[in-house]
Structures are given as C-alpha cells and as structure tokens.
Design a protein around this motif. Structure first.
Motif, short mmCIF file in Angstrom:
data_model
loop_
_atom_site.label_atom_id
_atom_site.label_comp_id
_atom_site.label_asym_id
_atom_site.label_seq_id
_atom_site.Cartn_x
_atom_site.Cartn_y
_atom_site.Cartn_z
N LEU A 74 0.83 -1.21 0.00
CA LEU A 74 0.00 0.00 0.00
C LEU A 74 0.86 1.26 0.00
CD1 LEU A 74 -2.79 -1.08 2.52
CD2 LEU A 74 -2.99 -0.88 0.04
N THR A 94 -2.04 -7.92 -2.68
CA THR A 94 -2.91 -7.89 -1.50
C THR A 94 -3.91 -9.06 -1.50
OG1 THR A 94 -4.38 -6.34 -2.67
CG2 THR A 94 -2.77 -5.39 -1.15
N ILE A 108 -6.12 -0.63 5.34
CA ILE A 108 -6.05 -0.18 3.94
C ILE A 108 -6.09 1.35 3.89
CG2 ILE A 108 -7.24 -0.17 1.71
CD1 ILE A 108 -8.25 -3.00 2.41
#
Length: 326
Positions: free
Chosen positions: A107, A146, A160
């Motif tokens: 991320l 992911t 997230i």
C-alpha cells in the motif's frame, strides 16, 4: 570515474532502501511486546533527532569550509515539509496494527502512481503512455499482492485506509525533499525536517495516549475515533532502550543519509528503481521474522509492481540519444 560514481550511488541507495524495508518488521515486533504507536514513533523521532544533531556537530567542527545555513523562509518550508515525514511514519505504523507488514508495504508503494498524478497536476500535463501503462501494472500488481482475488488473507479496511494515507504522505515527502533547500548539508536539512515531523508525532502522543488520561473532554473526543482504550496510559520509557535505537537508526538516520549521498550519483530514475528494493526486503523480513503468510500470487503482484517502477523510470529514446551524443 563516472561509472564509479554511478556504482557508488546504486550501492548507497540499495543499502538505504534495504535497511528502510526492515523497519516495519521491528515496529510489528514492538507492538507484540505491548508498545503503542505513539511510543514507537516518539522514540524513533527523538532518538533520530539526537543522532543527527551529534552527526551535524561532528560535521560542523571537522568541515574545512563553512557549511550552508537555511534562511528563515527555507526553515519554515522545511519544517512544514517535515510534517509529511511525521505523518508517513505515523500512518504507516497505524496501518501495520491492522494488516500484515507485507500488505502495508504494498500500500505504501502506491506512492509510485500517486507521484504520477501529482506530477501531472503540477505540470498541468497528462502523463505519457508509458507512465499510464506503468500505473495500470502497479494497480494490477497491487490487486495480486494484497490477494484481493482469492481473499485468503483478511484485510481490515482501517489498515487499507491508513496504508493509502501513508502513501499519499510519502509522495508529498518525496516531492518536497527533492525540491526544497537542496543546497543545505544532508544533516542540517534532515534535522529541520525531523523537527517538523516530531511536532506531528508528539501531538499524536498527547491526543491518543497522554491527554485522554487527564482531560475528560479529550478522552470523549478520542473515543469518537475508536473504542479501544488500551493505548491510554502513561508513556513506557523502556521503548527508548529496547526498540527506539534500532527504529531511529533504521528509520531516521541511516536511510536518509545513504539516499542523499546515493541519489545524486545514481540519478533520480535509476535511484528510484534501486530504492524499490524496499518492497521485497520488507516482505521477506516479515515472512522470515514474523512468519507472515505470503502466497505465490502475492509474489507475482510484487514482481509486477517492481517491473512497473523499472518501466516508469527507464530513460526515453530521446534521453538515450542525448547521452550518446554527449
């Protein structure tokens, strides 16, 4: 001589990225030992600041020439830019509370395409086809890394959200650190930016841990964001001699120094490619030390993201011709 400088740059950036990639694993280990996000970030920034002040003092007294100092405008801008540095660490470490390190680093690497968007907005120009393709590859790689397809790994939306916030903040840090007060010595610039980051970190410490202990209104405000009250307690100073030194060394002292030495020699394009080593190193560390589950499909996604970074930073044909002519 030129080849030697490029090799030196690649080596320094590669080592810096690898060291920085280990950071989240140590943060996760600190969480397992009962330390809070506030304690982790505060120890990292304060010890990092002390370390850089010592290095700056040594550099000042041993330098044969007078070192540049920032003017009041540069001081203010670097302090403001440093707040994004504090936010990056804070958001990233909060994300690690909810999701695996291997997912959090993926991320964070969304800063690759975030930077393309920011660059396009600043230049008021659409990105070229290669950058668009690279962004699409990054997004596909992210879906695989992911494991959104099979969902064998549970993803907490809090993790997230904070992971993407960290990526946005990291994008801001990259842009500001590469454009502001580039004439300043590495240590002086880093110290000022760390001071800006420390303001954010200490403010969070007061809001999320210390303040709610003494002020009922602040406790009520804090409980609007989370029902978890485990973090509301007195500061555990043992963090400074257990994890603080490692976090400061790996997070705020060694990587910035190596990057500032390496990037000018390697160049921004090649340096960006090499710095992506942070991704596989972070995932591998989490796999080895934390025993996090990393599936084959996730490794494929990580390889795709690395490929996109290389593709995005390869020199164009015009640039290659220019180098050949020179």
């Amino acid at each position: 001589m030129k080849k030697k400088n490029i090799l030196k740059g690649v080596l320094f950036v590669g080592i810096g990225a690898s060291i920085y990639g280990m950071l989240a694993t140590f943060v996760k280990m600190a969480y397992h030992d009962g330390y809070t996000t506030s304690e982790v970030t505060t120890s990292q920034f304060l010890l990092g600041l002390i370390g850089l002040l010592i290095l700056n003092f040594i550099q000042t007294i041993t330098s044969k020439q007078k070192l540049s100092s920032p003017n009041s405008k540069e001081l203010k801008m670097l302090m403001i830019a440093g707040t994004s540095l504090g936010c990056t660490s804070l958001f990233y470490y909060i994300a690690v509370q909810y999701i695996n390190v291997s997912i959090a680093i993926v991320l964070l690497m969304q800063s690759v395409w975030f930077s393309v968007v920011v660059e396009s907005i600043i230049a008021k120009k659409l990105p070229n086809a290669r950058k668009v393709v690279s962004v699409i590859i990054v997004l596909v790689g992210t879906i695989l890394a992911t494991n959104l397809i099979n969902m064998d790994i549970e993803l907490d939306w809090h993790g997230i959200f904070w992971g993407l916030m960290a990526a946005a903040s990291y994008t801001m840090t990259m842009f500001t650190s590469n454009t502001l007060a580039t004439h300043l010595p590495v240590f002086r610039k880093s110290i000022i930016m760390l001071c800006g980051g420390a303001v954010v970190v200490i403010a969070f410490l007061f809001f999320a841990q210390i303040g709610p202990m003494y002020f009922g209104e602040l406790r009520s405000l804090y409980l609007n964001f989370t029902e978890n009250t485990e973090h509301i307690h007195s500061f555990n100073y043992s963090i400074f001699w257990t994890y603080g030194f490692v976090l400061a060394l790996f997070g705020t002292i060694i990587p910035p120094i190596l990057f500032n030495i390496g990037f000018p020699n390697a160049g921004l394009g090649l340096g960006s490619i090499v710095s992506s080593l942070e991704l596989p190193v972070s995932v591998t560390m989490a796999f080895v030390l934390l025993g996090e589950k990393v599936l084959l499909v996730q490794w494929v996604g990580i390889i795709l993201i690395l490929f996109a970074i290389v593709l995005m930073n390869l020199p164009a044909k015009k640039e290659l011709k220019g180098v050949e002519v020179a």
